[in-house]
Design a protein around this motif. Structure first.
Motif, PDB file in Angstrom:
ATOM      1  N   PRO A  58      -4.937  -7.759 -12.019  1.00 52.27           N
ATOM      2  CA  PRO A  58      -5.440  -8.767 -11.080  1.00 52.27           C
ATOM      3  C   PRO A  58      -6.111  -9.951 -11.781  1.00 52.27           C
ATOM      4  CG  PRO A  58      -5.978  -6.576 -10.299  1.00 52.27           C
ATOM      5  CD  PRO A  58      -5.455  -6.419 -11.699  1.00 52.27           C
ATOM      6  N   ALA A  81      -0.536  -9.112  -8.720  1.00 48.27           N
ATOM      7  CA  ALA A  81      -0.837  -7.790  -9.266  1.00 48.27           C
ATOM      8  C   ALA A  81      -0.535  -6.709  -8.246  1.00 48.27           C
ATOM      9  CB  ALA A  81      -2.305  -7.718  -9.701  1.00 48.27           C
ATOM     10  N   ALA A  82      -0.868  -6.977  -6.976  1.00 49.85           N
ATOM     11  CA  ALA A  82      -0.578  -5.999  -5.927  1.00 49.85           C
ATOM     12  C   ALA A  82       0.922  -5.776  -5.795  1.00 49.85           C
ATOM     13  CB  ALA A  82      -1.160  -6.484  -4.595  1.00 49.85           C
ATOM     14  N   SER A 117      -5.508  -1.649 -13.551  1.00 48.70           N
ATOM     15  CA  SER A 117      -6.002  -1.938 -12.198  1.00 48.70           C
ATOM     16  C   SER A 117      -7.044  -3.056 -12.220  1.00 48.70           C
ATOM     17  CB  SER A 117      -6.599  -0.676 -11.566  1.00 48.70           C
ATOM     18  OG  SER A 117      -7.731  -0.225 -12.288  1.00 48.70           O
ATOM     19  N   TYR A 140      -4.656 -11.586  -7.697  1.00 50.43           N
ATOM     20  CA  TYR A 140      -4.615 -10.335  -6.939  1.00 50.43           C
ATOM     21  C   TYR A 140      -3.250 -10.063  -6.300  1.00 50.43           C
ATOM     22  CZ  TYR A 140      -5.390  -6.622  -3.656  1.00 50.43           C
ATOM     23  OH  TYR A 140      -5.268  -5.437  -2.985  1.00 50.43           O
ATOM     24  N   HIS A 141      -2.667 -11.041  -5.631  1.00 48.19           N
ATOM     25  CA  HIS A 141      -1.454 -10.764  -4.865  1.00 48.19           C
ATOM     26  C   HIS A 141      -0.265 -10.442  -5.756  1.00 48.19           C
ATOM     27  CE1 HIS A 141      -3.868 -12.797  -1.703  1.00 48.19           C
ATOM     28  NE2 HIS A 141      -3.342 -11.819  -0.989  1.00 48.19           N
TER      29      HIS A 141
END
Length: 259
Positions: free
Chosen positions: A149, A157-158, A145, A154-155
């Motif tokens: 990222p 990873a999301a 978690s 971030y995107h």
């Protein structure tokens, strides 16, 4: 024959997932074997590098679900922070010597997240990485978690952690999870060659360089593994996880409409 093969030669300890008939799914005993091998390697001057590999067709399908559920339901089940999987993750996250991985075929769950703690990763062009924790009503582990990222952005990873869908070797190369994509039948050999290159270098310099590279985030990684383990344990007891695992064992699609 052992489900984890351990072989040391030319300064390289090679750990091989050897449960191909069960897609190299990992049991508690296999985690214990991996942890024991890494602890031995850390203190053995003859071991200078560790290589983790699977089969050209499969790296690992992640946790063995039957073993995982049985261990969690046992009367004397350890807390999540003391589970064989978490002990293994703590050891590999803090392992002082270089770790190389060779990944071909599916790498599911911990089959992907353990790679965040490897120093060099080589992938067959058939590799398929996935972190489908949410799909099982669970949460990320192995500090993924935090590390996903940081590595992917971030995107991306999301997308990997919230959708839990597989991404292929070339995508893994693009985001920096792997160093090189090669033909599957050559992958273990190439990784072994790279591991032996490392083993021929001054061990003290390797260890200190790795320590310096990880100095700024190592404490946070170990802390995140602990935080995630608490959330993971809570999620394991949730109705959503119960439905996901029951559906898996019954070979049906889970129904999360009330969860």
């Amino acid at each position: 024959m052992s489900d984890i093969l351990v072989h040391t030669e030319a300064g390289v300890m090679t750990l091989t997932f050897n449960r191909v008939a069960r897609k190299n799914s990992i049991t508690g005993a296999m985690y214990d074997a991996l942890t024991e091998a890494l602890e031995q390697a850390a203190g053995d001057a003859a071991v200078r590098t560790v290589l983790i590999q699977g089969d050209p067709t499969i790296f690992s399908a992640g946790n063995d679900i039957g073993d995982f559920m049985a261990a969690a339901a046992a009367p004397a089940a350890p807390s999540e922070s003391e589970s064989p999987a978490i002990r293994f993750l703590r050891v590999i996250a803090a392992f002082p010597k270089p770790v190389v991985a060779s990944v071909c075929g599916p790498a599911v769950g911990i089959g992907t997240t353990l790679l965040f703690h490897c120093d060099l990763v080589y992938a067959g062009d058939n590799a398929a990485f996935s972190m489908p924790f949410v799909n099982l009503g669970l949460v990320p582990e192995a500090a993924s978690s935090m590390l996903a990222p940081a590595m992917f952005g971030y995107h991306r990873a999301a997308e990997a952690l919230l959708l839990g869908e597989p991404f292929m070797a070339e995508a893994a190369l693009e985001v920096g999870l792997v160093n090189r994509v090669v033909p599957p039948m050559e992958c273990n050999g190439i990784a072994q060659t790279q591991a032996r290159k490392l083993a021929a270098k001054p061990l003290s310099a390797l260890i200190e360089t790795k320590r310096l590279m990880k100095l700024s985030h190592q404490p946070a990684v170990l802390e995140r593994i602990g935080v995630e383990s608490v959330s993971f344990g809570n999620a394991m007891r949730s109705p959503a996880a119960k439905e996901a695992f029951t559906a898996f064992m019954e070979k049906r699609k889970p129904d999360f409409t009330t969860h």
